[in-house]
Design an enzyme around this catalytic site. Structure first.
Site, PDB file in Angstrom:
ATOM      1  N   HIS A 133      65.886  51.703  46.418  1.00  0.00           N
ATOM      2  CA  HIS A 133      65.499  51.105  45.101  1.00  0.00           C
ATOM      3  C   HIS A 133      64.168  50.582  44.982  1.00  0.00           C
ATOM      4  O   HIS A 133      63.460  50.091  45.887  1.00  0.00           O
ATOM      5  CB  HIS A 133      66.551  50.280  44.623  1.00  0.00           C
ATOM      6  CG  HIS A 133      66.457  49.831  43.117  1.00  0.00           C
ATOM      7  ND1 HIS A 133      65.790  48.935  42.557  1.00  0.00           N
ATOM      8  CD2 HIS A 133      67.199  50.268  42.161  1.00  0.00           C
ATOM      9  CE1 HIS A 133      65.718  48.941  41.310  1.00  0.00           C
ATOM     10  NE2 HIS A 133      66.918  49.635  40.917  1.00  0.00           N
ATOM     11  N   ASP A 211      69.775  45.619  51.631  1.00  0.00           N
ATOM     12  CA  ASP A 211      69.835  45.670  49.982  1.00  0.00           C
ATOM     13  C   ASP A 211      71.427  46.286  49.983  1.00  0.00           C
ATOM     14  O   ASP A 211      71.744  47.321  49.844  1.00  0.00           O
ATOM     15  CB  ASP A 211      68.816  46.643  49.417  1.00  0.00           C
ATOM     16  CG  ASP A 211      69.275  46.705  47.971  1.00  0.00           C
ATOM     17  OD1 ASP A 211      70.158  46.181  47.613  1.00  0.00           O
ATOM     18  OD2 ASP A 211      68.369  47.401  47.456  1.00  0.00           O
ATOM     19  N   GLN A 214      74.463  48.100  45.743  1.00  0.00           N
ATOM     20  CA  GLN A 214      75.546  48.748  45.726  1.00  0.00           C
ATOM     21  C   GLN A 214      76.386  48.862  46.681  1.00  0.00           C
ATOM     22  O   GLN A 214      77.729  48.971  46.346  1.00  0.00           O
ATOM     23  CB  GLN A 214      74.921  50.369  45.601  1.00  0.00           C
ATOM     24  CG  GLN A 214      73.861  50.807  44.423  1.00  0.00           C
ATOM     25  CD  GLN A 214      74.486  50.693  43.247  1.00  0.00           C
ATOM     26  OE1 GLN A 214      75.656  50.797  42.982  1.00  0.00           O
ATOM     27  NE2 GLN A 214      73.342  50.435  42.197  1.00  0.00           N
ATOM     28  N   LYS A 237      76.417  44.263  38.956  1.00  0.00           N
ATOM     29  CA  LYS A 237      77.112  45.339  39.634  1.00  0.00           C
ATOM     30  C   LYS A 237      78.249  45.247  40.330  1.00  0.00           C
ATOM     31  O   LYS A 237      78.985  46.145  41.093  1.00  0.00           O
ATOM     32  CB  LYS A 237      75.944  45.795  40.625  1.00  0.00           C
ATOM     33  CG  LYS A 237      74.546  46.382  39.870  1.00  0.00           C
ATOM     34  CD  LYS A 237      73.543  46.877  40.890  1.00  0.00           C
ATOM     35  CE  LYS A 237      72.265  46.869  40.378  1.00  0.00           C
ATOM     36  NZ  LYS A 237      72.014  47.903  39.242  1.00  0.00           N
ATOM     37  N   CYS A 378      65.100  54.490  39.280  1.00  0.00           N
ATOM     38  CA  CYS A 378      64.148  53.229  40.085  1.00  0.00           C
ATOM     39  C   CYS A 378      64.070  53.655  41.500  1.00  0.00           C
ATOM     40  O   CYS A 378      64.199  53.035  42.396  1.00  0.00           O
ATOM     41  CB  CYS A 378      64.654  51.934  40.191  1.00  0.00           C
ATOM     42  SG  CYS A 378      64.477  51.253  38.246  1.00  0.00           S
TER      43      CYS A 378
END
Ligand code: PLP
Length: 420
Positions: A133, A211, A214, A237, A378
Site C-alpha cells: 500500500h 504492515d 489487512q 479496518k 493505493c
C-alpha cells in the site's frame, strides 16, 4: 479491572460465527443503509458493541486521560490503559508497553520512518515489495530523500505473489537496513509468506516492519512468534473506529526510536533549557490521545475475540474461492490475484472487465445496491506491474456472504450490455 459501563454496554460473551447471521449485530445492516457492502478492505462496518462503547465513553467517562486528579479522569485513564492491555494480548505482544496508539497504520509507519531516521546512513537500503500500500512506500521514500537512502522493491510474479527468489537475491546483494512488507495485500488479497520474510530479513541483519492493516483482521497475528521488530494496524479496518491505530514494537526497538512528535504527555520534564522524554509508550503519544476511540478499539478486539480465528480465516478464503469460481464463468471478466491459480489469497477479489471501466462498473453496481471499490487501491506500483490501470475490488468481512456477489454478477452482465 474496569470495563466500559457494564450497565449500558453489552460486552457479548456469545460465540459468534462469520456469515450473514452476524449482521444483526451491525446497526449499518439493521438500521442503516445495509446492502451488499463489498468494501471492507477500505473500512469495515462497526458492531453495536463498538458504537455503544464509543457513545458510553463520551457520555459517561469523558475526561482527559493522564491529567486529572479527580475520579472521572482516573476512570477514563484506567479504561484507556485497559484498552492498551487488551490490544497487546490480542496481538500476542509481551507487554502493553509495546503498544503505541497512533491515528492509523499510516501514522504508525510514519512514526517508525521518522523515529528511526538517525539509525540510517547515506547509501543504506530499505527493501519493500511491489505489493505494498502507498503508506508502506511513501514514508520510506520521504526518509530516503532526507537521508540519502535507497528504496528497493522486491518483485512480484504475474499472479501477484511475492517473488521470493527476487526478495532473497535483493536481501543478500543489497543488505538492506530495513525490510518493510505487508502481511496481506489490500489490492489483490495476496497472503505473503510473512514468517519467512521476517526470518530471512532478520537473518540478514535488517530491521523488520510488517504492515498488518489487512492481516490483523483477516489472518490474525502473534507478533512475538512472528518475531518482527514493528507491526502496524488500523482500528477502522478491524471493526473499530477511525482515527485510531496501533504500532507494536519490540521493547528494545522502540527504545532506539526518536520521538515522532513533541508536546504534552510525551515528556518527563520541560524547562527553558530543554526537555526530557517520558518512558515508552508515552514517549510516542504526544498530546491528548484519541482515548474514546482507543477504548472502542478495545471493544472491537472483544468483538473479534468472540469468533474462532480459524473460522474467520476459512470463511474469507472460501468467499474468495466462490467469488473466483462464479466470476470465472462470466464473459469479459479477467480476475487478478494468486487465488485464480490456487495461490494464497483471502478477503479480496479483484477483477477487470473487457469493455467497462472499473469506475463505470462501480457506479452501475451501486444501482444494484452493491458498494464496491474501483481504482488503484493505493497500490499503483502493484497494478502497474500487472499492467492494469485500475481494477474492481470486492473485499469481505465477517458479515459477508455469497449472496453479496450474486448481485455483482448481475451488475457485470448489465454493464457489459450497456458498454459493448
Ligand atoms: N496498509 C494496507 C495494506 C492497507 O490496506 C491500508 C489501507 O487501506 C493501509 C496500510 C493504510 O491504513 P490507514 O489508511 O488506515 O492508515
Amino acid at each position: 479491572m474496569l470495563s466500559v459501563a457494564k450497565e449500558t454496554v453489552e460486552t457479548g460473551s456469545e460465540v459468534l460465527h462469520p456469515g450473514a447471521g452476524v449482521r444483526r449485530l451491525f446497526p449499518f445492516f439493521t438500521e442503516g443503509p445495509g446492502g451488499c457492502y463489498l468494501d471492507s478492505a477500505a473500512t469495515t462496518q462497526k458492531p453495536a458493541l463498538v458504537l455503544d462503547t464509543l457513545r458510553d465513553v463520551l457520555v459517561n467517562h469523558n475526561a482527559n486521560v493522564h491529567r486529572g486528579a479527580y475520579r472521572l479522569s482516573a476512570v477514563a485513564t484506567e479504561l484507556y490503559d485497559e484498552a492498551r492491555r487488551k490490544i497487546a494480548r490480542y496481538l500476542g505482544a509481551p507487554s502493553e508497553r509495546c503498544v503505541i496508539f497512533t491515528r492509523g497504520a499510516t501514522e504508525a509507519i510514519n512514526l517508525v520512518a521518522y523515529g528511526s531516521e538517525l539509525l540510517f546512513q547515506s547509501g543504506d537500503v530499505i527493501l519493500v515489495t511491489l505489493l505494498e500500500h502507498h503508506s508502506n512506500i511513501v514514508p520510506w521514500q520521504m526518509l530516503a530523500k532526507r537521508r540519502g537512502l535507497k528504496v528497493v522493491f522486491a518483485d512480484i510474479t504475474p499472479d501477484g505473489e511475492l517473488d521470493m527468489s527476487d526478495f532473497k537475491a535483493k536481501l543478500s546483494s543489497m543488505k538492506p537496513k530495513m525490510v518493510a512488507c505487508t502481511q496481506l495485500a489490500n489490492s489483490l488479497g495476496t497472503i505473503t509468506p510473512i514468517e519467512e520474510v521476517v526470518r530471512l530479513a532478520k537473518g540478514a541483519g535488517a530491521m523488520t516492519l510488517v504492515d498488518g492493516a489487512q492481516g490483523v483482521t483477516h489472518l490474525g497475528v502473534n507478533v512475538e512468534e512472528l518475531g518482527c521488530d514493528f507491526y502496524v494496524c488500523s482500528g477502522h479496518k478491524m471493526y473499530g473506529p477511525t482515527g485510531i491505530g496501533v504500532l507494536y514494537g519490540r521493547p528494545e526497538c522502540l527504545e532506539l526510536l526518536q520521538p515522532f512528535q513533541g508536546g504534552g504527555d510525551m515528556i518527563s520534564y520541560v524547562s527553558v533549557e530543554g526537555s526530557g522524554w517520558a518512558d515508552v509508550p508515552q514517549r510516542f503519544e504526544a498530546g491528548t490521545p484519541a482515548f474514546p476511540e482507543a477504548i472502542a478499539l478495545g471493544a472491537a478486539v472483544d468483538f473479534l475475540s468472540q469468533f474462532s480465528r480459524a473460522e474467520i480465516n476459512s470463511h474469507e478464503i472460501e468467499l474468495v474461492r466462490s467469488a473466483i469460481d462464479l466470476l470465472k464463468g462470466e464473459q469479459g471478466v479477467t480476475l487478478h490475484g494468486p487465488g485464480v491459480r490456487g495461490g494464497a489469497q483471502t478477503s479480496v477479489c479483484s477483477f477487470t472487465l473487457d469493455c467497462v471501466h472499473p469506475h463505470d462498473f462501480a457506479t452501475i453496481a451501486d444501482t444494484h445496491n452493491v458498494q464496491i471499490r474501483a481504482g488503484t487501491h493505493c497500490a499503483m506500483p502493484t497494478l502497474r506491474k500487472l499492467g492494469v490501470p485500475a481494477t474492481v475490488r470486492m473485499s469481505f468481512g465477517v458479515y459477508s456472504c455469497e449472496a453479496d456477489f450474486q448481485a455483482v454478477v448481475s451488475a457485470v452482465r448489465e454493464s457489459r450490455k450497456m458498454f459493448s
